[in-house]
Design a protein around this motif. Structure first.
Motif, PDB file in Angstrom:
ATOM      1  N   SER A   1      -8.586  -0.395  -5.827  1.00  0.00           N
ATOM      2  CA  SER A   1      -9.081  -1.211  -4.726  1.00  0.00           C
ATOM      3  C   SER A   1      -9.136  -0.334  -3.496  1.00  0.00           C
ATOM      4  O   SER A   1      -8.529   0.739  -3.460  1.00  0.00           O
ATOM      5  CB  SER A   1      -8.142  -2.391  -4.448  1.00  0.00           C
ATOM      6  OG  SER A   1      -8.323  -3.386  -5.417  1.00  0.00           O
ATOM      7  N   PRO A  37     -12.590  -4.937  -3.678  1.00  0.00           N
ATOM      8  CA  PRO A  37     -12.569  -4.449  -5.064  1.00  0.00           C
ATOM      9  C   PRO A  37     -13.543  -3.284  -5.213  1.00  0.00           C
ATOM     10  O   PRO A  37     -14.477  -3.150  -4.415  1.00  0.00           O
ATOM     11  CB  PRO A  37     -13.042  -5.667  -5.866  1.00  0.00           C
ATOM     12  CG  PRO A  37     -13.790  -6.502  -4.911  1.00  0.00           C
ATOM     13  CD  PRO A  37     -13.231  -6.243  -3.544  1.00  0.00           C
ATOM     14  N   THR A  38     -13.334  -2.445  -6.168  1.00  0.00           N
ATOM     15  CA  THR A  38     -14.239  -1.316  -6.369  1.00  0.00           C
ATOM     16  C   THR A  38     -14.920  -1.433  -7.717  1.00  0.00           C
ATOM     17  O   THR A  38     -14.593  -2.299  -8.517  1.00  0.00           O
ATOM     18  CB  THR A  38     -13.473   0.027  -6.329  1.00  0.00           C
ATOM     19  OG1 THR A  38     -12.749   0.163  -7.554  1.00  0.00           O
ATOM     20  CG2 THR A  38     -12.519   0.087  -5.154  1.00  0.00           C
ATOM     21  N   TYR A  83      -7.872   4.421  -0.877  1.00  0.00           N
ATOM     22  CA  TYR A  83      -7.766   3.744  -2.168  1.00  0.00           C
ATOM     23  C   TYR A  83      -6.337   3.312  -2.455  1.00  0.00           C
ATOM     24  O   TYR A  83      -5.392   3.972  -2.051  1.00  0.00           O
ATOM     25  CB  TYR A  83      -8.176   4.678  -3.298  1.00  0.00           C
ATOM     26  CG  TYR A  83      -9.653   4.779  -3.458  1.00  0.00           C
ATOM     27  CD1 TYR A  83     -10.342   3.827  -4.189  1.00  0.00           C
ATOM     28  CD2 TYR A  83     -10.359   5.803  -2.867  1.00  0.00           C
ATOM     29  CE1 TYR A  83     -11.715   3.908  -4.329  1.00  0.00           C
ATOM     30  CE2 TYR A  83     -11.730   5.901  -2.994  1.00  0.00           C
ATOM     31  CZ  TYR A  83     -12.397   4.946  -3.733  1.00  0.00           C
ATOM     32  OH  TYR A  83     -13.749   5.026  -3.870  1.00  0.00           O
ATOM     33  N   TRP A  89       0.821  -1.201   0.000  1.00  0.00           N
ATOM     34  CA  TRP A  89       0.000   0.000   0.000  1.00  0.00           C
ATOM     35  C   TRP A  89       0.864   1.262   0.000  1.00  0.00           C
ATOM     36  O   TRP A  89       0.672   2.162  -0.790  1.00  0.00           O
ATOM     37  CB  TRP A  89      -0.910  -0.005   1.242  1.00  0.00           C
ATOM     38  CG  TRP A  89      -1.842   1.147   1.214  1.00  0.00           C
ATOM     39  CD1 TRP A  89      -3.046   1.220   0.551  1.00  0.00           C
ATOM     40  CD2 TRP A  89      -1.645   2.421   1.816  1.00  0.00           C
ATOM     41  NE1 TRP A  89      -3.604   2.448   0.723  1.00  0.00           N
ATOM     42  CE2 TRP A  89      -2.769   3.207   1.486  1.00  0.00           C
ATOM     43  CE3 TRP A  89      -0.642   2.975   2.593  1.00  0.00           C
ATOM     44  CZ2 TRP A  89      -2.906   4.514   1.921  1.00  0.00           C
ATOM     45  CZ3 TRP A  89      -0.784   4.282   3.030  1.00  0.00           C
ATOM     46  CH2 TRP A  89      -1.900   5.043   2.688  1.00  0.00           C
ATOM     47  N   ASN A 112      -4.726  -0.264  -8.717  1.00  0.00           N
ATOM     48  CA  ASN A 112      -4.225  -1.524  -9.280  1.00  0.00           C
ATOM     49  C   ASN A 112      -3.691  -1.226 -10.663  1.00  0.00           C
ATOM     50  O   ASN A 112      -4.447  -1.148 -11.614  1.00  0.00           O
ATOM     51  CB  ASN A 112      -5.350  -2.557  -9.411  1.00  0.00           C
ATOM     52  CG  ASN A 112      -6.166  -2.658  -8.155  1.00  0.00           C
ATOM     53  OD1 ASN A 112      -5.640  -2.650  -7.054  1.00  0.00           O
ATOM     54  ND2 ASN A 112      -7.489  -2.739  -8.316  1.00  0.00           N
ATOM     55  N   THR A 148      -9.240  -5.786   2.121  1.00  0.00           N
ATOM     56  CA  THR A 148      -9.157  -5.044   0.865  1.00  0.00           C
ATOM     57  C   THR A 148     -10.391  -5.422   0.059  1.00  0.00           C
ATOM     58  O   THR A 148     -10.820  -6.568   0.047  1.00  0.00           O
ATOM     59  CB  THR A 148      -7.892  -5.400   0.053  1.00  0.00           C
ATOM     60  OG1 THR A 148      -7.890  -6.809  -0.174  1.00  0.00           O
ATOM     61  CG2 THR A 148      -6.630  -5.018   0.789  1.00  0.00           C
TER      62      THR A 148
END
Ligand SMILES: [Zn+2]
Length: 323
Positions: free
Chosen positions: A50, A43-44, A61, A11, A64, A41
């Protein structure tokens, strides 16, 4: 713990590397990071992003960089003929319990659909779900696209919506604009935030000129006031952490300020409702056998739930409990 540290270090690395393109996102200082533990974590809606949840309830956020943008957003569950193409395809339980939605990108493309007085809020209205909000307007007032996107549906319908324009936006949210007097776009048109898409009116089931505005995600409606302050026209936030509980007719933006208890109750109510009760609105040509088959139940069960007989004449528009 080792895995946790790896996530943390990843991160920090990613956040530092991509700090510039994401300057609208507050990047947490590294020294503070050490006290917060990554708990999940997620997924968006944007395949490029992510979200990382920390144990102090904060979230950030991460980008990726490897994942390409989702190219199926405008083909999957896409219909220019059906008002709700997700219906029967996506169940609420299939939607993740929380999903992060990037409302505006680095270009900050946003425009209010129309600014004005809310005449009816999201929620139950005379025991009927009001899946959007109503905003007062004068016939002929311009209605704009809220974000960039593609027009999915644009037609005069014989439903309560009247003349309806639906835009599917790049962030995955669909906006519905009902009771229009004139459409300015056709299905398939690419639109940008702020582009006029229609003129307001009073078509369909409407008692006077207003815009019926809905926000939906994967076909599920949520309170548009979570996104927009309609008195100022401002977007409330750049990013929305959408919780599955928001897709309840009982879940309103204002409730979030009334403490966890209310939210927990709404969640409970939602769970009970979705687990048990189901309703169906009688359409033209329907008969009990067909309604029962369509809802995976029996004629006898529907009769019992609604206190009717198998030969009861069904009025079009009547709402029957089917589960
Ligand atoms: Zn309405």
């Amino acid at each position: 713990m080792k895995q946790l540290l790896t996530i943390l270090f990843t991160w920090v690395g990613v956040a530092t590397a991509f700090a510039n393109p994401l300057d609208s996102l507050a990047i947490k200082p590294i020294e503070k990071l050490q006290s917060a533990i990554v708990v999940d974590t997620i997924p968006t809606a944007d395949a490029k992003l992510s979200i990382v949840l920390f144990n102090d309830n904060s979230w950030r956020y991460i980008r990726n960089e490897e994942i390409k943008a989702d190219s199926t957003a405008f083909t999957r569950y896409w219909s220019t003929e059906k008002i709700s193409p997700y219906r029967d395809s996506v169940a609420l339980s299939q939607i993740p319990s929380a999903i992060a939605i990037e409302l505006v990108d680095s270009l900050r493309s946003y425009h209010y659909p129309i600014k004005g007085r809310i005449t009816s809020r999201y929620g139950l209205r005379r025991r009927v779900n009001h899946n959007g909000i109503d905003i007062a307007l004068k016939v002929g007032d311009t209605i704009c696209s809220t974000f960039d996107g593609v027009v999915r549906f644009s037609k005069a319908t014989d439903t309560g919506y009247g003349t309806l324009v639906v835009v599917r936006h790049d962030n995955g949210i669909e906006t519905y604009h009902g009771h229009l007097s004139k459409r300015l776009v056709e299905a398939g048109d690419r639109v940008v935030a702020g582009q006029p898409i229609a003129l307001g009116g009073s078509s369909g089931r409407s008692t006077g000129p207003h815009l019926h505005f809905e926000c939906r995600y994967m076909g599920q409606s949520f309170d548009p006031e979570r996104l927009i302050d309609f008195s100022t026209g401002n977007l409330r936030r750049d990013h929305l952490l959408m919780k599955r509980s928001y897709f309840s007719i009982y879940s309103k933006y204002e409730q979030d300020w009334n403490g966890e208890k209310v939210l927990a109750d709404a969640d409970k109510k939602e769970n009970e409702l979705s687990a048990e009760r189901r309703y169906y609105k009688v359409r033209s040509g329907d008969y009990l056998g067909r309604i029962a088959a369509r809802n995976h139940t029996t004629v006898a069960a529907i009769c019992r739930l609604n206190g009717i007989k198998p030969n009861t004449v069904l009025q079009i528009g009547r709402v029957l409990r089917v589960k």
